[in-house]
Design an enzyme around this catalytic site. Structure first.
Site, PDB file in Angstrom:
ATOM      1  N   ASP A  10       0.905  -1.141   0.000  1.00 55.89           N
ATOM      2  CA  ASP A  10       0.000   0.000   0.000  1.00 55.89           C
ATOM      3  C   ASP A  10       0.947   1.193   0.000  1.00 55.89           C
ATOM      4  O   ASP A  10       1.566   1.490   1.027  1.00 55.89           O
ATOM      5  CB  ASP A  10      -0.874   0.011   1.252  1.00 55.89           C
ATOM      6  N   HIS A  11       1.114   1.833  -1.145  1.00 56.24           N
ATOM      7  CA  HIS A  11       2.224   2.787  -1.242  1.00 56.24           C
ATOM      8  C   HIS A  11       2.071   3.970  -0.293  1.00 56.24           C
ATOM      9  O   HIS A  11       3.042   4.658   0.001  1.00 56.24           O
ATOM     10  CB  HIS A  11       2.465   3.226  -2.693  1.00 56.24           C
ATOM     11  N   HIS A  31      -5.763   2.873   1.150  1.00 57.69           N
ATOM     12  CA  HIS A  31      -5.042   4.075   1.588  1.00 57.69           C
ATOM     13  C   HIS A  31      -5.735   4.813   2.749  1.00 57.69           C
ATOM     14  O   HIS A  31      -5.097   5.168   3.735  1.00 57.69           O
ATOM     15  CB  HIS A  31      -4.866   5.062   0.430  1.00 57.69           C
TER      16      HIS A  31
HETATM   17  C1  BG6 Z   1      -3.538   4.505  -6.363  1.00 60.14           C
HETATM   18  C2  BG6 Z   1      -4.900   4.542  -6.979  1.00 60.14           C
HETATM   19  O1  BG6 Z   1      -3.433   3.437  -5.472  1.00 60.14           O
HETATM   20  O2  BG6 Z   1      -3.314   5.723  -5.665  1.00 60.14           O
HETATM   21  C3  BG6 Z   1      -5.046   5.738  -7.903  1.00 60.14           C
HETATM   22  O3  BG6 Z   1      -5.122   3.345  -7.718  1.00 60.14           O
HETATM   23  C4  BG6 Z   1      -4.680   7.017  -7.179  1.00 60.14           C
HETATM   24  O4  BG6 Z   1      -6.361   5.818  -8.427  1.00 60.14           O
HETATM   25  C5  BG6 Z   1      -3.337   6.867  -6.495  1.00 60.14           C
HETATM   26  O5  BG6 Z   1      -4.635   8.060  -8.134  1.00 60.14           O
HETATM   27  C6  BG6 Z   1      -3.051   8.063  -5.603  1.00 60.14           C
HETATM   28  O6  BG6 Z   1      -1.740   7.966  -5.130  1.00 60.14           O
HETATM   29  P1  BG6 Z   1      -0.924   9.259  -4.770  1.00 60.14           P
HETATM   30  O7  BG6 Z   1       0.360   8.748  -4.191  1.00 60.14           O
HETATM   31  O8  BG6 Z   1      -0.738  10.034  -6.029  1.00 60.14           O
HETATM   32  O9  BG6 Z   1      -1.767  10.007  -3.772  1.00 60.14           O
END
Ligand code: BG6
Length: 502
Positions: free
Chosen positions: A184-185, A247
């Site tokens: 989960d980045h 997230h």
């Molecule tokens: C991803 C989603 O996990 O996270 C995307 O699949 C989203 O839809 C993205 O745009 C948002 O990540 P960040 O790091 O740009 O907030």
């Protein structure tokens, strides 16, 4: 970091010719290489369907580093990094032959490195390939039988509780749970990790971090972008699956967890999972009151006219998929009983901002005359996750002048100003942890399942009651009216950021 102490590692990237590898993984690995975080004995093996020579593979990845890396490419560093890009295999990702070739490639490296090579399999592929790839790896003895072997899986992990459970069952037949790294980045973001530093590294905040002092919490992840080229994926996902199940719930866990006894992976993950277990499931009959969905119509985002979701590529003209979600949840535990957590996320919103707002209760007794506090607002802490990376503490101060008049003021901490350093990308942290075998920032099977079990009832109600008002918000706005009503019912409103997100 003494690189020779890091275990020899072969990183196999499935989907190496794809977008994730190009935009995120390779630029992150390039940074790790420049900063000396990669083992001395390290190789990257790319696997994908696309026909490419090794030279073409290098050329393609180089353009990714040039376009997306936070560091400017320099020739000497690129040539060191390119020496790690040892092989590219063109093959069908689910086909048995592919795995035979890989097993041999890993074995050759093991022998060349004096008997040790930890294989790390990164699945930068469509989720439908997770099972076939894991099975293929298991069949050629690259799973449990190699203790240092690891598999890294991107979200979405399943599309509901049942499919996530089934996927966990299949994966754990082939790999031990401790070998499975579910990404989960958001957990790799510095500002998210800093929530733990803020809470558990300081004496200021934890004593008031509970229902006695905190009135409510808001968590917002708003994007100005639409679904871009991912309409096909998004039509099967929607904002609840794409953002909330992972997230937003992870942000919730980080804000609401109990203090861990240590920063051991299992200890931290246990405390986070406890939060998900404490979230009160939304009863079917209250879904319409506690959860709001929306879909963007055409509108203006920062001066540019943008199309409706239904006009995006690969999206149905009658799509019922939500691009916005707002939720109100409660945690049933001693710390948080009766404190509402308002969560919202959406695409094509008015501002790009991810933030947590902690709003404190009013002082128990207002001793100042009414005129002195006519601008009073609750004490707040704002944790800006992105694009601003900062923390604001807002409180009342006496305005200069002969009489007592109070006005809200802010104390501000900015990462950039305090540390004068660039923030690493989430994928740098996460890839480094995978290589080191540290799973603290990755999702455990039970966490993923607990999150799905909270989302499932809402999905079911929504799927059996298709919306009849979509699109119900204009691109460039803050979402549907119903999201304002959700919070206004409690006499509150969503926190409004000044124009730059601060
Ligand atoms: C991803 C989603 O996990 O996270 C995307 O699949 C989203 O839809 C993205 O745009 C948002 O990540 P960040 O790091 O740009 O907030």
């Amino acid at each position: 970091m003494n690189r020779s102490l890091l275990s020899p590692t072969v990183l196999v990237i499935f989907g190496a010719a794809g977008d994730l590898a190009w935009r995120k993984l390779i630029p992150a690995l390039y940074c790790l290489s420049v900063e000396g975080w990669l083992p001395e004995k390290f190789a990257i093996v790319g696997v994908d369907r696309k026909e490419m020579t090794k030279e073409e593979f290098h050329g393609h990845l180089r353009t990714g580093v040039e376009s997306f890396c936070r560091r400017k490419l320099d020739e000497a560093s690129w040539s060191t990094f390119a020496s790690f890009l040892t092989q590219y295999h063109c093959g069908d990702l689910g086909h048995p032959d592919t795995f035979g070739v890989l097993a041999k490639a890993i074995d050759d490296l093991r022998q060349a490195w004096g008997g040790s090579a930890n294989p790390v399999f990164y699945l930068a592929t469509s989720p439908t390939l997770i099972e076939p790839i894991a099975t293929g790896l298991g069949k050629v003895g690259l799973g449990k039988s190699i203790p240092g072997s690891r598999i890294v899986v991107e979200k979405p992990f399943g599309r509901d509780l049942a499919s996530a459970q089934a996927l966990n069952r299949s994966l754990t037949e082939i790999f031990e749970e401790k070998q499975i790294f579910r990404i989960d980045h958001y957990l790799g973001k510095e500002t998210v990790q800093n929530i733990l530093a803020l809470r558990f590294g300081n004496a200021w905040f934890e004593p008031i971090w509970d229902r006695r002092y905190i009135d409510y919490v808001q968590i917002t992840v708003a994007e100005t972008i639409g679904v871009e080229q991912r309409g096909g994926y998004y039509e099967r996902a929607g904002a609840l699956r794409d953002m909330v199940q992972n997230h937003l719930f992870q942000l919730l866990c980080t804000v609401a967890m109990e203090p861990p006894v240590s920063f051991e992976a299992e200890e931290v993950r246990n405390k986070k999972t406890d939060v998900l277990h404490a979230v009160r499931p939304v009863p079917t009959e209250l879904v319409h009151r506690l959860a709001v969905r929306g879909q963007y119509g055409a509108g203006w985002v920062r001066g540019e006219h943008v199309p409706a979701y239904r006009s995006e590529p690969a999206v149905s003209l009658e799509s019922k998929m939500e691009t916005f979600v707002a939720l109100k949840v409660f945690l049933d535990n001693w710390r948080w009983q009766d404190v509402p957590f308002y969560l919202r996320t959406g695409k094509r919103m008015a501002q790009h901002v991810s933030q947590v707002v902690i709003s404190l209760r009013p002082v128990p007794h207002q001793a100042f005359p009414a005129i002195a506090v006519d601008q009073w607002h609750p004490n707040r802490m704002i944790l800006n996750i992105q694009p601003q990376e900062s923390i604001l503490l807002s409180f009342q101060a006496k305005r200069p002048g002969p009489t007592i008049r109070l006005s809200p003021v802010d104390l501000r901490f900015s990462y950039r100003e305090a540390f004068k350093a660039e923030t690493p990308e989430a994928y740098e942290t996460l890839l480094r942890d995978v290589i080191l075998g540290d799973s603290t920032l990755f999702m455990r099977a039970d966490q993923v399942e607990a999150a799905w079990s909270l989302v499932d009832p809402i999905l079911q109600v929504w799927e059996s009651n298709p919306p009849n008002d979509f699109p119900n918000y204009s691109a460039g706005s803050w979402g549907p009216e119903a999201a304002q009503v959700l919070i206004a019912r409690d006499g509150r409103s969503w926190f409004e950021n000044p124009e730059d997100g601060e």
